[in-house]
Structures are given as C-alpha cells and as structure tokens.
Design a protein around this motif. Sequence first.
Motif, PDB file in Angstrom:
ATOM      1  N   ILE A  33      -0.447  -6.226  -3.723  1.00  0.00           N
ATOM      2  CA  ILE A  33      -0.467  -5.252  -2.754  1.00  0.00           C
ATOM      3  C   ILE A  33       0.853  -4.927  -2.342  1.00  0.00           C
ATOM      4  O   ILE A  33       1.474  -3.683  -1.920  1.00  0.00           O
ATOM      5  N   ARG A  34       1.672  -5.784  -1.619  1.00  0.00           N
ATOM      6  CA  ARG A  34       2.873  -5.823  -1.275  1.00  0.00           C
ATOM      7  C   ARG A  34       4.024  -5.379  -2.060  1.00  0.00           C
ATOM      8  O   ARG A  34       4.921  -4.589  -1.740  1.00  0.00           O
ATOM      9  N   LEU A  35       3.949  -5.898  -3.404  1.00  0.00           N
ATOM     10  CA  LEU A  35       5.169  -5.732  -4.143  1.00  0.00           C
ATOM     11  C   LEU A  35       4.782  -4.668  -5.099  1.00  0.00           C
ATOM     12  O   LEU A  35       6.056  -3.826  -5.568  1.00  0.00           O
ATOM     13  N   VAL A  68     -13.281  -5.909  -4.572  1.00  0.00           N
ATOM     14  CA  VAL A  68     -12.162  -6.922  -4.360  1.00  0.00           C
ATOM     15  C   VAL A  68     -11.702  -6.718  -2.876  1.00  0.00           C
ATOM     16  O   VAL A  68     -12.019  -7.621  -1.971  1.00  0.00           O
ATOM     17  N   CYS A  69     -11.194  -5.656  -2.608  1.00  0.00           N
ATOM     18  CA  CYS A  69     -10.723  -5.200  -1.336  1.00  0.00           C
ATOM     19  C   CYS A  69     -10.476  -3.989  -1.073  1.00  0.00           C
ATOM     20  O   CYS A  69     -10.603  -3.055  -2.098  1.00  0.00           O
ATOM     21  N   SER A  70     -10.309  -3.451   0.135  1.00  0.00           N
ATOM     22  CA  SER A  70     -10.362  -2.006   0.422  1.00  0.00           C
ATOM     23  C   SER A  70      -9.177  -1.186  -0.072  1.00  0.00           C
ATOM     24  O   SER A  70      -9.241  -0.181  -0.629  1.00  0.00           O
ATOM     25  N   SER A  71      -8.045  -2.016  -0.135  1.00  0.00           N
ATOM     26  CA  SER A  71      -6.798  -1.532  -1.024  1.00  0.00           C
ATOM     27  C   SER A  71      -7.054  -1.264  -2.343  1.00  0.00           C
ATOM     28  O   SER A  71      -6.935   0.023  -2.984  1.00  0.00           O
ATOM     29  N   TRP A  72      -7.712  -2.070  -2.993  1.00  0.00           N
ATOM     30  CA  TRP A  72      -8.071  -1.951  -4.457  1.00  0.00           C
ATOM     31  C   TRP A  72      -9.268  -0.886  -4.702  1.00  0.00           C
ATOM     32  O   TRP A  72      -9.121  -0.246  -5.657  1.00  0.00           O
ATOM     33  N   ALA A 113      -7.906  -7.393   5.411  1.00  0.00           N
ATOM     34  CA  ALA A 113      -7.207  -6.010   4.814  1.00  0.00           C
ATOM     35  C   ALA A 113      -5.418  -6.267   5.400  1.00  0.00           C
ATOM     36  O   ALA A 113      -4.685  -6.223   4.582  1.00  0.00           O
ATOM     37  N   ARG A 114      -5.418  -6.868   6.678  1.00  0.00           N
ATOM     38  CA  ARG A 114      -3.891  -6.928   7.082  1.00  0.00           C
ATOM     39  C   ARG A 114      -3.243  -8.257   6.359  1.00  0.00           C
ATOM     40  O   ARG A 114      -2.153  -8.299   5.890  1.00  0.00           O
ATOM     41  N   ILE A 115      -4.319  -9.456   6.033  1.00  0.00           N
ATOM     42  CA  ILE A 115      -3.636 -10.494   5.435  1.00  0.00           C
ATOM     43  C   ILE A 115      -3.140 -10.006   3.964  1.00  0.00           C
ATOM     44  O   ILE A 115      -2.233 -10.326   3.358  1.00  0.00           O
ATOM     45  N   ASN A 116      -4.014  -9.375   3.306  1.00  0.00           N
ATOM     46  CA  ASN A 116      -3.757  -8.668   1.806  1.00  0.00           C
ATOM     47  C   ASN A 116      -2.380  -7.812   2.000  1.00  0.00           C
ATOM     48  O   ASN A 116      -1.605  -8.118   0.995  1.00  0.00           O
ATOM     49  N   GLN A 117      -2.330  -7.117   3.035  1.00  0.00           N
ATOM     50  CA  GLN A 117      -1.143  -6.301   3.031  1.00  0.00           C
ATOM     51  C   GLN A 117       0.231  -6.965   3.177  1.00  0.00           C
ATOM     52  O   GLN A 117       1.202  -6.778   2.957  1.00  0.00           O
ATOM     53  N   ILE A 118      -0.103  -8.185   3.835  1.00  0.00           N
ATOM     54  CA  ILE A 118       1.145  -8.916   4.280  1.00  0.00           C
ATOM     55  C   ILE A 118       1.578  -9.848   3.209  1.00  0.00           C
ATOM     56  O   ILE A 118       2.644 -10.412   2.782  1.00  0.00           O
TER      57      ILE A 118
END
Length: 539
Positions: free
Chosen positions: A71-73, A108-112, A61-66
């Motif tokens: 997610i970042r833009l 896909v991921c927790s953010s999605w 999750a941190r890698i996706n955020q960074i």
Amino acid sequence: MALDTQNFSLCTQPHQCAAETAASSTSNDDPRAELAVVEAEVAKVVVSLKTLMNKTHVLKARINQIYSSIIRLLPPEVTSEIFQACIPAFDMEELDSSSVMPLLLGSVCSSWRRIAWATPSLWASLSLRLNTSTINTQISLMDEWLSRSGDLPLSIRLFSEEEIHWAAHTTPGTAIEVINKYAPRWRDLDLRLPTSCYKYLPSSEEHLPLLVSLNLNPPGGQGERRHKVDMSNIAQIRHLSLSCVYLISMKFQWAHITHLRLEAFYVDECLEALRQTPQLVSCNLRNIIGGDDGHTLPDGPVLLSSLQTLSIDNEKDTHISLLLDTIAIPNATQFSYSGRNLIHLPSICTLIARSSALETFVLEQMVMSNEAAFLQLFRALKYVTKFVFTTRSNFTENSPLDDDLLRLCNPTLLSPANQHECLLPRLQVLEYRGPQSFTWPTLLDTLESRQANKLYVLSDFLGGGEADVDGKEGYTRPGSISEWKSVQFNLTHCKPGDPGSEGALQRPRLQALAANGMKVGVKTTSTDAENKEYTRTFF
C-alpha cells in the motif's frame, strides 16, 4: 427415588402462597429489576465493543498505510494490475466453480477492497452455480457483481450440476433476466441450465454486438425440441458449442461459425451442421447418436476446405461411416479419433487418404485385436509427421504395436527397390501409451534406423544410385523417409523382465540415440486397487 419430605411440601392454600410470595418480594431484591439492570449493562458493553471494533479497523487501516509495503510503495494502478493477474482466464470448455478471487482480494483490508471494487476487469467474468436454496441471494450478488464491470465485455457462465426442479417462485429464468440487462456487453455466454430457460434469452430482434462464443449444455440429458434458440441475427458468433439439444431448434448464422462442438447429435444433424458451416476451422463431434432426426442428407461430399482440426469422440461406437465417407477435409492438419474399436477403419483410412495436408493423427481406443486392420491404418498414414496412439487395453496380445509392425518402419530391412513400402515414412514424432507387445532389441533397431546419422540418402533416387555417407552398406534411405525426432513410450503392461532391468532396456543404445539428437522417453504406469495411477520413469 424417595422424596425429601423435610425440604419439600405442597402448598394446599393458594391464597397463603401468594401472600408469602408478595412478602418475599418486598423483603428481597426483585429479580425482574435486577434483569433490567443487567440488560442495560449488556447494551452498554455491546455499544462499547462496537466502538472498539470500529477503532480496531481504523487502527489496522492506519498500520497498513504506514507499514504495508504494497500500500505504501505501490500506486493503486500497479496494485490493480497485480490483482488482474490473479484472475483465471475464462475457459468455455472447463466447468470451474464460482470464481471468488475478487471477493477474496477485497476481504484483506479496506485499501485492497477500494482498489478491487474500482477495478472493472476483476468483475468482467462470472461463473456461478445456481442453487434453489440460495438463488435469491445469488441473483442479488450477480447483479452487484456485473454492475462493477464498467463497460467491459462480459464472460458469463451459469450452471447447475444436476437436474433441479425449478418450481419455486424464483427460477433460473430470473437469473437470465438479470444478465439480460448486460446483454449488449456479452462476449462469452455459457449456459448449462434446463432448456426451459431458453425462452428468457434475448429475442432475435435484439442486438448482441459483442457475442462471439456461445455454449448451450442443459443438464440431465437431451432437452426438449420445443425449447428453441433464435440468434439468427447475430453475425459475430464464431465459437459455438451445443450439447443435448436438437439442431432443428437452433437458429444461428452458421456461415460465420469457425469453431464448432456438437455433443449427442444424430449423424444427419452433424452432416447438416457441417454443410452449413463452410468457414469451419475447428470441429469436435462427441457421443454421436445412431439413427437420424429427419434431415435431408447431402447429395455430394461436404467440403470443409477451411477446416484445420477435426476431433471425433465415438466412445459408443455409433455407426458413423456415412459421416466419414461424406466429409472432405483437404487442408486439415490434425485428426483425432476415439472409440472402443476401430469398426470404421476403412472409412477412417479413406478419409485420411483424401487429406494430404494431414500432419498429426491421434488415436485412442479400448481394444485393438485386429493387427491386419492396424497395418492398413499405418499404410494410410504416409503423410503424417506425428502419431499419438493410446490403447486402454491391459492385455499385451491386444496391442498391435509389435515387432512385425516395427520392422516395417525400419528402412534398413527393405531393399532399395522396396523402400517405398516403409511404414510411416514422414513420421517425426511417435507417442504410445499401452501394453508392451514388442521386444526392446527390435524397437531399438528401428529407432536407430530412423535417426539422423543413420539415414543414408540415395544419390540418385530415380536412377537407383546410392551414397554411402558413413561407408556402411545396407543403410539406404530415399529422401522421402524422415528421421524420428521424438519417441515417447508409456507402458501400462510390460513383458516379463522388461523394462525393469538394465539389460532389457539396453541403456547404452538409448543414450546413444539421445546423444544423436533423438528425444526418447520410457516410463511405466500401473494402477492400484483404488484405480490410482503410479508412474515410474526408466529413461
């Protein structure tokens, strides 16, 4: 197999064996104690593995955020809009499988997943195939799914592809009871379940303020007459599709229906439904059943003044002359008919003649052997601007679109006094799929006579004077004869040598037609032993 007597012996004294076992357990490690130690180690490893897996998820999750550009833009609102574009539109006519796109996005991921779970529009449509073995899980999923839709209008489809014995404790009725909680938000409801489920639908006293589209199509053929649907209090329903049910068991505010589809209805049921729907804009009648169901036939014509599109699929060749002779569609612009044979040709021609606004006629049938009958049809299509003709016959002699018929569409072969006898005078678009029974020179002559630069207008149509635009004689055209703008041929059976050679096609003449603005297409379609189609384009 011989036994090894040196290493194998029977204990003939049980007390002695027990003593030896006890002595062995005191001299060696106890395997039960060792097993307990191993199990304790396994439990520690499981806890450690779980901790590591949780840490893995956090790190991902941190890698996706960074590092994830999405997610970042992208703001969550923009990502939500992108997700919504991934959801297919809900189509009442198409029977698709369960749409799992929201679940796929969330996996896909927790953010999605947070974004998908918080986007109500992703959950506003549901298509679910019910199964007896998993229905309890499906019901739970269905309730959770719809609970995420916020307060949006809902499009719901519940179906089973086969007739299922619903004798188990959990039935499709239980599924309907779940969606009943959201009934005030129903917009499109597609039920393809046994008619026995209809008793679980909201009663006529309940308010369904948003419901505009309803499809009832029970599996396994004709439903039972005793299973009724009463939605006579709902004035918002505009699109209604009924299949394999009895009209007498259906109560709606018919006067508000604008789009109607009936399948497997008796002729008298069709007439009664049409009589009650004066605001009808589109009508599709499929697989009409011969006979009647006891409805009183109308005394006079059934006038459908608002109807724009009429489609009749009569593959069973049911006798429907009564239907065709009774209805009047003066403002319809499109009429489609499908059947094995044109057994109702006189009634079809009469209906077309009564429909002066008709622009498009689509005909699809199995066999057409009566050329005189087809000529009668062509004479009736004097106002049509688009004609689509599909025949499934694989025999050349069974296609009436031959040289004689094409010559009657060529105004240059008619004298000025007989120009009114030119067939298809208003036609602009011709599409044909079937065997080839014409020759290319005759077809090309006809196409050239109906192109823009070869159509010569009479300078005085009533007085008989002629205007020779290009200084050529014999090419005269009253203003009532239109040019052919698009001609498409898909040939399923060709004459020997046609169109496989350059000479047969006479490509320069086709190219000249295209250069003058006529859209011409020629291709062949063949079928192999496995019934797979192969298409070859020639022009």
